[in-house]
Design a protein around this motif. Structure first.
Motif, PDB file in Angstrom:
ATOM      1  N   ASP A   1      -1.487  44.160 -83.881  1.00  0.00           N
ATOM      2  CA  ASP A   1      -2.636  43.922 -83.003  1.00  0.00           C
ATOM      3  C   ASP A   1      -3.599  45.111 -83.012  1.00  0.00           C
ATOM      4  OD1 ASP A   1      -1.419  41.496 -82.128  1.00  0.00           O
ATOM      5  OD2 ASP A   1      -0.317  42.595 -80.581  1.00  0.00           O
ATOM      6  N   VAL A   2      -3.042  46.313 -82.963  1.00  0.00           N
ATOM      7  CA  VAL A   2      -3.846  47.532 -82.901  1.00  0.00           C
ATOM      8  C   VAL A   2      -4.737  47.662 -84.125  1.00  0.00           C
ATOM      9  CG1 VAL A   2      -3.708  50.065 -83.006  1.00  0.00           C
ATOM     10  CG2 VAL A   2      -2.338  48.818 -81.346  1.00  0.00           C
ATOM     11  N   SER A   3      -4.253  47.257 -85.270  1.00  0.00           N
ATOM     12  CA  SER A   3      -5.012  47.418 -86.513  1.00  0.00           C
ATOM     13  C   SER A   3      -6.328  46.634 -86.494  1.00  0.00           C
ATOM     14  CB  SER A   3      -4.172  47.019 -87.724  1.00  0.00           C
ATOM     15  OG  SER A   3      -3.869  45.644 -87.684  1.00  0.00           O
ATOM     16  N   ALA A   4      -6.418  45.640 -85.629  1.00  0.00           N
ATOM     17  CA  ALA A   4      -7.641  44.841 -85.549  1.00  0.00           C
ATOM     18  C   ALA A   4      -8.528  45.254 -84.371  1.00  0.00           C
ATOM     19  CB  ALA A   4      -7.273  43.365 -85.412  1.00  0.00           C
ATOM     20  N   MET A   5      -8.165  46.339 -83.692  1.00  0.00           N
ATOM     21  CA  MET A   5      -8.908  46.758 -82.500  1.00  0.00           C
ATOM     22  C   MET A   5      -9.672  48.052 -82.751  1.00  0.00           C
ATOM     23  SD  MET A   5      -5.771  46.085 -79.798  1.00  0.00           S
ATOM     24  CE  MET A   5      -6.691  46.491 -78.316  1.00  0.00           C
ATOM     25  N   SER A   6     -10.767  48.237 -82.027  1.00  0.00           N
ATOM     26  CA  SER A   6     -11.511  49.504 -82.099  1.00  0.00           C
ATOM     27  C   SER A   6     -11.403  50.283 -80.797  1.00  0.00           C
ATOM     28  CB  SER A   6     -12.983  49.249 -82.430  1.00  0.00           C
ATOM     29  OG  SER A   6     -13.581  48.456 -81.414  1.00  0.00           O
ATOM     30  N   ASP A   7     -10.963  49.609 -79.744  1.00  0.00           N
ATOM     31  CA  ASP A   7     -10.745  50.281 -78.465  1.00  0.00           C
ATOM     32  C   ASP A   7      -9.867  49.405 -77.581  1.00  0.00           C
ATOM     33  OD1 ASP A   7     -12.396  48.331 -77.121  1.00  0.00           O
ATOM     34  OD2 ASP A   7     -14.159  49.502 -77.662  1.00  0.00           O
ATOM     35  N   ALA A   8      -9.407  49.991 -76.478  1.00  0.00           N
ATOM     36  CA  ALA A   8      -8.591  49.250 -75.515  1.00  0.00           C
ATOM     37  C   ALA A   8      -8.839  49.850 -74.141  1.00  0.00           C
ATOM     38  CB  ALA A   8      -7.111  49.352 -75.873  1.00  0.00           C
ATOM     39  N   THR A   9      -8.800  49.005 -73.133  1.00  0.00           N
ATOM     40  CA  THR A   9      -8.961  49.467 -71.759  1.00  0.00           C
ATOM     41  C   THR A   9      -7.590  49.806 -71.195  1.00  0.00           C
ATOM     42  OG1 THR A   9     -10.900  48.067 -71.476  1.00  0.00           O
ATOM     43  CG2 THR A   9      -9.847  48.879 -69.466  1.00  0.00           C
ATOM     44  N   THR A  10      -7.466  51.002 -70.651  1.00  0.00           N
ATOM     45  CA  THR A  10      -6.191  51.459 -70.102  1.00  0.00           C
ATOM     46  C   THR A  10      -6.031  50.994 -68.662  1.00  0.00           C
ATOM     47  OG1 THR A  10      -7.063  53.545 -69.229  1.00  0.00           O
ATOM     48  CG2 THR A  10      -6.352  53.532 -71.554  1.00  0.00           C
ATOM     49  N   VAL A  11      -4.824  51.098 -68.161  1.00  0.00           N
ATOM     50  CA  VAL A  11      -4.542  50.763 -66.774  1.00  0.00           C
ATOM     51  C   VAL A  11      -5.331  51.690 -65.853  1.00  0.00           C
ATOM     52  CG1 VAL A  11      -2.718  50.715 -65.020  1.00  0.00           C
ATOM     53  CG2 VAL A  11      -2.286  49.773 -67.304  1.00  0.00           C
ATOM     54  N   GLU A  12      -5.603  52.904 -66.302  1.00  0.00           N
ATOM     55  CA  GLU A  12      -6.389  53.871 -65.528  1.00  0.00           C
ATOM     56  C   GLU A  12      -7.822  53.382 -65.347  1.00  0.00           C
ATOM     57  OE1 GLU A  12      -9.409  57.017 -65.451  1.00  0.00           O
ATOM     58  OE2 GLU A  12      -8.768  56.014 -67.286  1.00  0.00           O
ATOM     59  N   GLY A  13      -8.304  52.546 -66.273  1.00  0.00           N
ATOM     60  CA  GLY A  13      -9.646  51.982 -66.168  1.00  0.00           C
ATOM     61  C   GLY A  13     -10.618  52.428 -67.245  1.00  0.00           C
ATOM     62  N   SER A  14     -10.275  53.479 -67.963  1.00  0.00           N
ATOM     63  CA  SER A  14     -11.129  53.965 -69.046  1.00  0.00           C
ATOM     64  C   SER A  14     -10.688  53.341 -70.367  1.00  0.00           C
ATOM     65  CB  SER A  14     -11.035  55.484 -69.163  1.00  0.00           C
ATOM     66  OG  SER A  14     -11.433  56.120 -67.973  1.00  0.00           O
ATOM     67  N   GLN A  15     -11.519  53.523 -71.374  1.00  0.00           N
ATOM     68  CA  GLN A  15     -11.167  53.023 -72.699  1.00  0.00           C
ATOM     69  C   GLN A  15     -10.668  54.155 -73.585  1.00  0.00           C
ATOM     70  OE1 GLN A  15     -14.304  50.643 -74.450  1.00  0.00           O
ATOM     71  NE2 GLN A  15     -13.527  48.880 -73.342  1.00  0.00           N
ATOM     72  N   VAL A  16      -9.764  53.795 -74.480  1.00  0.00           N
ATOM     73  CA  VAL A  16      -9.338  54.701 -75.547  1.00  0.00           C
ATOM     74  C   VAL A  16      -9.854  54.101 -76.842  1.00  0.00           C
ATOM     75  CG1 VAL A  16      -7.294  55.656 -74.411  1.00  0.00           C
ATOM     76  CG2 VAL A  16      -7.072  53.543 -75.731  1.00  0.00           C
ATOM     77  N   SER A  17     -10.238  54.971 -77.773  1.00  0.00           N
ATOM     78  CA  SER A  17     -10.681  54.482 -79.075  1.00  0.00           C
ATOM     79  C   SER A  17      -9.469  54.326 -79.983  1.00  0.00           C
ATOM     80  CB  SER A  17     -11.701  55.444 -79.700  1.00  0.00           C
ATOM     81  OG  SER A  17     -11.101  56.682 -79.971  1.00  0.00           O
ATOM     82  N   ILE A  18      -9.556  53.343 -80.860  1.00  0.00           N
ATOM     83  CA  ILE A  18      -8.477  53.069 -81.807  1.00  0.00           C
ATOM     84  C   ILE A  18      -9.086  53.043 -83.195  1.00  0.00           C
ATOM     85  CG2 ILE A  18      -6.739  51.394 -82.547  1.00  0.00           C
ATOM     86  CD1 ILE A  18      -6.719  50.375 -79.615  1.00  0.00           C
ATOM     87  N   ALA A  19      -8.505  53.806 -84.099  1.00  0.00           N
ATOM     88  CA  ALA A  19      -9.003  53.846 -85.471  1.00  0.00           C
ATOM     89  C   ALA A  19      -7.826  53.892 -86.432  1.00  0.00           C
ATOM     90  CB  ALA A  19      -9.891  55.067 -85.672  1.00  0.00           C
ATOM     91  N   THR A  20      -8.010  53.276 -87.581  1.00  0.00           N
ATOM     92  CA  THR A  20      -7.003  53.360 -88.625  1.00  0.00           C
ATOM     93  C   THR A  20      -7.669  53.969 -89.856  1.00  0.00           C
ATOM     94  OG1 THR A  20      -7.488  51.086 -89.301  1.00  0.00           O
ATOM     95  CG2 THR A  20      -5.641  51.399 -87.812  1.00  0.00           C
ATOM     96  N   ASP A  21      -6.951  54.893 -90.474  1.00  0.00           N
ATOM     97  CA  ASP A  21      -7.479  55.571 -91.649  1.00  0.00           C
ATOM     98  C   ASP A  21      -6.331  55.884 -92.597  1.00  0.00           C
ATOM     99  OD1 ASP A  21      -9.253  56.895 -93.382  1.00  0.00           O
ATOM    100  OD2 ASP A  21      -8.948  58.813 -92.363  1.00  0.00           O
TER     101      ASP A  21
END
Length: 168
Positions: free
Chosen positions: A109-129
């Motif tokens: 799932d992560v490989s198709a994402m560019s970010d995710a919203t955390t339980v804290e409320g902010s977003q984290v960026s997701i990148a694959t390289d």
């Protein structure tokens, strides 16, 4: 803070050790999985100090980006100790919930994402390289540690929300 983060990572790595088992039966929950791995002793201590044990033992599902003890040790000197003090509990909760995403997000799932919203409320960026998966500046060093209430991805750096980073 380093011990808290390490404990969190320990939880993630513990779950990673069970990555080959994708069914729910026989798996420990996120907290028990992390607690069973020495590499997450700091993370587990932080989760306890933040009173998040009951939450992370809940039904979920949760995805936890768990920093290792080494990741916590890389925080600036004195940061972990400061965060573990009772008067800094809200900041600790903010940091720990920044490592959690609602739902079960696997490596696929992560490989198709560019970010995710955390339980804290902010977003984290997701990148694959070139096969490496990055969550902000943290590299996933072990993915898909399956637990009875979610999944743990072990990371090499403690994630800090921007407002916490600015305050440290």
């Amino acid at each position: 803070m380093k011990k808290l983060i390490s404990a969190f990572i320990f939880v993630v790595l513990s779950a990673s050790a069970m990555a080959g088992h994708h069914g729910k039966s026989g798996h420990k929950d996120i907290v028990d999985t992390a607690a069973s791995k020495e590499m997450f002793s700091t993370l587990v201590a932080a989760v306890k100090a933040a009173d998040l044990v009951t939450t992370l033992k809940g039904a979920g599902p949760f995805t936890v980006f768990a920093p290792t003890d080494e990741a916590f040790a890389d925080l600036p000197e004195g940061t972990l100790e400061m965060l573990l003090k009772p008067e800094n509990k809200q900041t600790l909760v903010k940091i720990l919930t920044y490592h959690v995403v609602a739902g079960k997000v696997t490596a696929k799932d992560v490989s198709a994402m560019s970010d995710a919203t955390t339980v804290e409320g902010s977003q984290v960026s997701i990148a694959t390289d070139m096969g490496a998966v990055m969550i902000n500046d943290a590299e996933v060093i072990k993915a898909d540690v399956m637990t009875s209430n979610g999944v743990i991805h072990v990371i090499d750096t403690v994630l800090l929300p921007d407002d916490v980073k600015a305050a440290l």
